[in-house]
Design a protein around this motif. Structure first.
Motif, PDB file in Angstrom:
ATOM      1  N   ILE A   1      14.396  22.042  34.295  1.00 14.42           N
ATOM      2  CA  ILE A   1      15.580  20.631  34.625  1.00 14.42           C
ATOM      3  C   ILE A   1      14.810  19.123  35.136  1.00 14.42           C
ATOM      4  O   ILE A   1      15.046  18.797  35.209  1.00 14.42           O
ATOM      5  N   ILE A   2      13.638  19.867  35.817  1.00 10.01           N
ATOM      6  CA  ILE A   2      12.850  18.590  36.475  1.00 10.01           C
ATOM      7  C   ILE A   2      12.346  17.600  35.076  1.00 10.01           C
ATOM      8  O   ILE A   2      12.791  16.682  35.211  1.00 10.01           O
ATOM      9  N   ALA A   3      12.194  18.444  34.031  1.00 16.83           N
ATOM     10  CA  ALA A   3      11.904  17.556  33.030  1.00 16.83           C
ATOM     11  C   ALA A   3      12.909  16.705  32.197  1.00 16.83           C
ATOM     12  O   ALA A   3      12.629  15.567  32.143  1.00 16.83           O
ATOM     13  N   ALA A   4      14.306  17.244  32.162  1.00 18.95           N
ATOM     14  CA  ALA A   4      14.980  16.858  31.661  1.00 18.95           C
ATOM     15  C   ALA A   4      15.603  15.251  32.718  1.00 18.95           C
ATOM     16  O   ALA A   4      16.245  14.348  32.499  1.00 18.95           O
ATOM     17  N   VAL A   5      15.508  15.532  34.400  1.00 15.76           N
ATOM     18  CA  VAL A   5      15.549  14.111  35.040  1.00 15.76           C
ATOM     19  C   VAL A   5      14.975  12.985  34.431  1.00 15.76           C
ATOM     20  O   VAL A   5      15.339  11.809  34.380  1.00 15.76           O
ATOM     21  N   LYS A   6      12.913  13.647  34.690  1.00 16.93           N
ATOM     22  CA  LYS A   6      12.486  12.681  34.558  1.00 16.93           C
ATOM     23  C   LYS A   6      12.313  12.388  33.196  1.00 16.93           C
ATOM     24  O   LYS A   6      13.002  10.169  32.936  1.00 16.93           O
ATOM     25  N   SER A   7      13.148  12.280  31.777  1.00 13.65           N
ATOM     26  CA  SER A   7      13.315  11.577  30.708  1.00 13.65           C
ATOM     27  C   SER A   7      14.277  11.540  30.730  1.00 13.65           C
ATOM     28  O   SER A   7      14.011  10.053  29.893  1.00 13.65           O
ATOM     29  N   ASN A   8      15.245  11.363  31.187  1.00  7.15           N
ATOM     30  CA  ASN A   8      15.944  11.241  31.463  1.00  7.15           C
ATOM     31  C   ASN A   8      16.316   9.294  32.051  1.00  7.15           C
ATOM     32  O   ASN A   8      16.655   8.295  32.041  1.00  7.15           O
ATOM     33  N   ASN A   9      15.434   9.200  32.993  1.00  9.30           N
ATOM     34  CA  ASN A   9      15.267   8.435  34.060  1.00  9.30           C
ATOM     35  C   ASN A   9      14.045   7.323  32.964  1.00  9.30           C
ATOM     36  O   ASN A   9      13.613   6.099  33.482  1.00  9.30           O
ATOM     37  N   GLY A  10      13.591   7.593  31.658  1.00  6.31           N
ATOM     38  CA  GLY A  10      12.535   7.617  31.122  1.00  6.31           C
ATOM     39  C   GLY A  10      11.208   7.840  31.194  1.00  6.31           C
ATOM     40  O   GLY A  10      10.455   6.158  30.688  1.00  6.31           O
ATOM     41  N   GLU A  11      11.189   8.275  32.101  1.00  5.31           N
ATOM     42  CA  GLU A  11       9.351   8.848  32.148  1.00  5.31           C
ATOM     43  C   GLU A  11       9.194   9.947  31.531  1.00  5.31           C
ATOM     44  O   GLU A  11       9.776  10.885  31.467  1.00  5.31           O
ATOM     45  N   ALA A  12       7.957   9.198  31.173  1.00  2.51           N
ATOM     46  CA  ALA A  12       7.487  10.243  30.141  1.00  2.51           C
ATOM     47  C   ALA A  12       7.063  11.455  30.593  1.00  2.51           C
ATOM     48  O   ALA A  12       6.130  11.930  31.322  1.00  2.51           O
ATOM     49  N   TYR A  13       7.207  13.041  30.910  1.00  4.79           N
ATOM     50  CA  TYR A  13       6.660  14.544  31.832  1.00  4.79           C
ATOM     51  C   TYR A  13       6.051  15.259  31.244  1.00  4.79           C
ATOM     52  O   TYR A  13       5.936  15.147  29.675  1.00  4.79           O
ATOM     53  N   ARG A  14       5.216  15.404  31.609  1.00  3.09           N
ATOM     54  CA  ARG A  14       4.657  16.767  31.277  1.00  3.09           C
ATOM     55  C   ARG A  14       4.916  17.853  32.082  1.00  3.09           C
ATOM     56  O   ARG A  14       4.248  18.059  33.174  1.00  3.09           O
ATOM     57  N   TYR A  15       4.506  19.049  31.334  1.00  2.00           N
ATOM     58  CA  TYR A  15       5.027  20.208  32.066  1.00  2.00           C
ATOM     59  C   TYR A  15       3.559  20.844  32.461  1.00  2.00           C
ATOM     60  O   TYR A  15       2.698  20.439  31.258  1.00  2.00           O
TER      61      TYR A  15
END
Length: 128
Positions: A106-120
């Motif tokens: 969920i955190i990654a989905a929110v970040k990527s929807n904002n256009g930010e590349a997320y790293r787990y």
């Protein structure tokens, strides 16, 4: 003459050439992360395989690869939990791994929807 008289001001930072990802790519990245909750690695694998050869979809490819690596790591953790069920520790760890999967997806989905590349965090980077 002091030592500071000859010092020039630092140059201005370079203009940001990184454009935000288009809305369709952000949506596909969001789907890659959220599908991990329901399909484990299959959803991210399909999205990565479909988009990996298209250079214009670099954001989707990167985020799908990241989601795929995380889901592979979760699958390995779940397999270890199954083995550890022999000594009952696995039964305690399996719900923890499941909750961490949901939270990080969920955190990654929110970040990527904002256009930010997320790293787990805690991810084995098996697919480069």
């Amino acid at each position: 003459m002091s030592e500071f008289d000859n010092v020039t001001a630092p140059p201005p930072p370079p203009p940001s050439s990184v454009e935000p990802a288009p809305a369709d790519q952000r949506t596909m990245a969001l789907a890659a992360h959220l599908l991990g909750i329901f399909t484990w690695f299959i959803g991210a694998l399909v999205i990565w395989l479909v988009n990996k050869d298209d250079a214009s979809k670099a954001f989707v490819t990167d985020q799908a690869k990241e989601a795929l690596n995380f889901q592979i790591t979760i699958a390995i953790a779940m397999a270890i939990c199954v083995v550890l069920m022999i000594v009952f520790i696995g039964a305690l760890l399996m719900p923890v791994v499941g909750v961490l999967n949901v939270v990080f997806c969920i955190i990654a989905a929110v970040k990527s929807n904002n256009g930010e590349a997320y790293r787990y965090p805690f991810t084995l980077r098996l697919i480069k």
